[in-house]
Design a protein around this motif. Structure first.
Motif, mmCIF file in Angstrom:
data_model
loop_
_atom_site.group_PDB
_atom_site.id
_atom_site.type_symbol
_atom_site.label_atom_id
_atom_site.label_comp_id
_atom_site.label_asym_id
_atom_site.label_seq_id
_atom_site.Cartn_x
_atom_site.Cartn_y
_atom_site.Cartn_z
ATOM 1 N N UNK A 64 5.106 41.879 23.630
ATOM 2 C CA UNK A 64 4.397 42.863 24.442
ATOM 3 C C UNK A 64 4.097 44.118 23.635
ATOM 4 N N UNK A 65 5.021 44.510 22.794
ATOM 5 C CA UNK A 65 4.814 45.694 21.950
ATOM 6 C C UNK A 65 3.631 45.501 21.013
ATOM 7 N N UNK A 66 3.527 44.301 20.432
ATOM 8 C CA UNK A 66 2.424 44.034 19.515
ATOM 9 C C UNK A 66 1.081 44.129 20.239
ATOM 10 N N UNK A 67 1.023 43.559 21.451
ATOM 11 C CA UNK A 67 -0.215 43.622 22.231
ATOM 12 C C UNK A 67 -0.589 45.062 22.553
ATOM 13 N N UNK A 68 0.407 45.863 22.914
ATOM 14 C CA UNK A 68 0.164 47.263 23.256
ATOM 15 C C UNK A 68 -0.299 48.060 22.041
ATOM 16 N N UNK A 308 -1.806 47.135 32.055
ATOM 17 C CA UNK A 308 -2.538 45.877 32.213
ATOM 18 C C UNK A 308 -2.379 45.001 30.971
ATOM 19 N N UNK A 309 -2.411 45.643 29.798
ATOM 20 C CA UNK A 309 -2.307 44.906 28.532
ATOM 21 C C UNK A 309 -0.949 44.218 28.417
ATOM 22 N N UNK A 310 0.111 44.953 28.641
ATOM 23 C CA UNK A 310 1.440 44.350 28.513
ATOM 24 C C UNK A 310 1.718 43.364 29.641
ATOM 25 N N UNK A 311 1.164 43.624 30.841
ATOM 26 C CA UNK A 311 1.351 42.694 31.954
ATOM 27 C C UNK A 311 0.711 41.345 31.644
ATOM 28 N N UNK A 312 -0.503 41.368 31.119
ATOM 29 C CA UNK A 312 -1.173 40.114 30.764
ATOM 30 C C UNK A 312 -0.407 39.394 29.663
ATOM 31 N N UNK A 313 0.084 40.155 28.684
ATOM 32 C CA UNK A 313 0.848 39.547 27.589
ATOM 33 C C UNK A 313 2.134 38.914 28.099
ATOM 34 N N UNK A 314 2.783 39.567 29.066
ATOM 35 C CA UNK A 314 4.018 39.021 29.632
ATOM 36 C C UNK A 314 3.750 37.721 30.376
ATOM 37 N N UNK A 315 2.673 37.680 31.147
ATOM 38 C CA UNK A 315 2.340 36.454 31.883
ATOM 39 C C UNK A 315 2.035 35.310 30.924
ATOM 40 N N UNK A 316 1.271 35.595 29.876
ATOM 41 C CA UNK A 316 0.918 34.555 28.911
ATOM 42 C C UNK A 316 2.147 34.068 28.149
ATOM 43 N N UNK A 317 3.058 35.000 27.832
ATOM 44 C CA UNK A 317 4.223 34.640 27.024
ATOM 45 C C UNK A 317 5.296 33.905 27.825
ATOM 46 N N UNK A 318 5.467 34.268 29.101
ATOM 47 C CA UNK A 318 6.628 33.774 29.846
ATOM 48 C C UNK A 318 6.292 32.905 31.065
ATOM 49 N N UNK A 319 5.022 32.874 31.491
ATOM 50 C CA UNK A 319 4.698 32.138 32.711
ATOM 51 C C UNK A 319 3.589 31.105 32.515
#
Length: 423
Positions: A64-68, A308-319
């Motif tokens: 998430x940090x990298x995406x942000x 929004x950026x970290x939320x999308x990254x979290x969904x892609x990474x974990x869900x």
């Protein structure tokens, strides 16, 4: 752990007396990664608090940090109100494809403002607008936020007293287990609804937490939730599930109500939806309820694009990998349950009960002051835990979903030691 007295002077002289968590953890934190926090003197703490449930994927999650960082370095839009942005589109598409569609949930998505209480306020407002009624039913020991509308459906007397004015248009009913199974579920509620002399105005909606976090880790049974959903449908009331702390996988499934097989009319989501601890909240509702006029409910910071950026990254990474995250959380939860079972057996005269689901657990003591002493000793031993319940009688465990089995074992050992070393 030996802790030198930190310099807290600027906090104590300049910051309001309203501060609370810093009183339980009297140190100055400097950095954090994963399930660890470090103070300015380099002392390490295992975090079983996770930003009050806002850090389900740990501190400074590297994905998430990298995406942000990438988004900020390319001068991506930071503040966007409710304008359309590429960051918002990416989140909405990920949320639809990875969360809503796989669960066959039809919800529209509203960004009401950056905090959980914003989401609750918008949910209450919408329910009243749709039904044309004022009354909202909530439950004993509920917590829904600190703004006035949210406080009106919150049970805690201390928090309610801070409003300074009467909190109206809310009616409490007994939560699951509140009457120890001695009364049929919803008997009182149903009787009031059917009696023209009861004094209960026909409610617009019922708001409920499937697991009451601040209320003491009170877990509603699936059958109780199904009966509540049925009651709402029969009596023309909207069902609002407040999933602010228990959503985003905290109990296993992405939404905490999935286990019960219900589809609420309105769902509030916040805390870990951004994945990174950035302010963000959602109000989800069935399409037929979307009767808002443009701008009728708004807020300057409802378009937090970095979130929004970290939320999308979290969904892609974990869900994106089907049930993998849910299975991992339930496995970790089993590890906690077994450890707490052993702890309760060791301290049968002192521990009243332990309870939880997924990776949210509570240990209730007969001595209502014991939980605070245990939490204080745990901090001295390098473990961050908080208390909950109407009198702070429950030790609350809320580790990150990404916590490793070894870290869980370490934290549970420290908790056991803290219980042994307090009286």
């Amino acid at each position: 752990m030996t802790i030198t007295q930190p310099d807290l002077s600027v906090f104590e002289t300049l910051e309001s007396e309203v501060r609370s968590y810093c009183r339980s953890w009297p140190t100055v934190f400097d950095r954090a990664q994963g399930s660890r926090m470090y103070d300015e003197d380099g002392h390490e703490y295992l975090d079983f608090f996770a930003g009050a449930g806002s850090l389900n994927y740990g501190h400074n999650n590297p994905v998430l940090k990298r995406a942000l960082i990438d988004y900020l370095e390319r001068d991506g839009v930071t503040h966007g109100l409710d304008m359309s942005t590429t960051a918002k589109r990416a989140f909405l598409e990920s949320f639809q494809n990875l969360v809503l569609r796989p669960r066959d949930l039809p919800y529209k998505v509203m960004f009401p403002g950056p905090t959980g209480t914003n989401a609750v306020e918008s949910a209450l407002k919408l329910a009243r607008k749709v039904k044309g009624r004022e009354s909202i039913v909530s439950f004993t020991n509920a917590f829904h936020g600190m703004s006035l509308g949210s406080l009106a459906v919150t049970g805690n007397a201390f928090k309610r007293a801070g409003a300074g004015i009467p909190l109206v248009h809310g009616t409490p009913m007994p939560f699951d287990h509140y009457l120890d199974g001695q009364v049929q579920d919803f008997l009182w509620f149903e009787r009031l609804l059917g009696d023209q002399g009861s004094g209960l105005n026909q409610p617009a909606a019922v708001i409920v937490e499937t697991v009451q976090g601040e209320g003491g880790i009170n877990v509603a049974r699936a059958e109780w939730l199904r009966a509540l959903a049925d009651l709402c449908a029969r009596r023309d009331m909207l069902l609002i599930v407040d999933d602010i702390q228990m959503g985003c996988g905290r109990t296993g499934a992405f939404f905490s109500f999935e286990e019960a097989g219900i589809v609420p009319d309105i769902v509030t989501v916040s805390k870990s939806i951004s994945g990174y601890g950035l302010p963000m909240s959602l109000c989800l509702f069935k399409p037929e309820l979307d009767i808002w006029e443009p701008g009728e409910h708004n807020g300057t910071f409802r378009g937090n694009n970095p979130a929004f950026v970290t939320a999308a990254a979290a969904l892609e990474a974990y869900w994106s990998d089907g049930p993998a995250m849910e299975k991992q959380t339930l496995s970790r939860g089993q590890q906690v349950q077994e450890a707490l079972g052993a702890l309760a057996e060791e301290h049968r005269e002192e521990i009243k009960e332990f309870r939880g689901r997924g990776l949210v657990w509570g240990v209730e003591f007969h001595d209502k002051g014991r939980a605070s002493r245990v939490a204080r000793r745990a901090f001295e031993l390098g473990l961050l835990i908080e208390t909950s319940g109407p009198e702070g009688e429950v030790v609350k465990l809320l580790p990150a979903l990404t916590v490793s089995p070894d870290e869980l074992e370490e934290g549970l050992r420290t908790l056991t030691r803290a219980v042994r070393e307090t009286a």
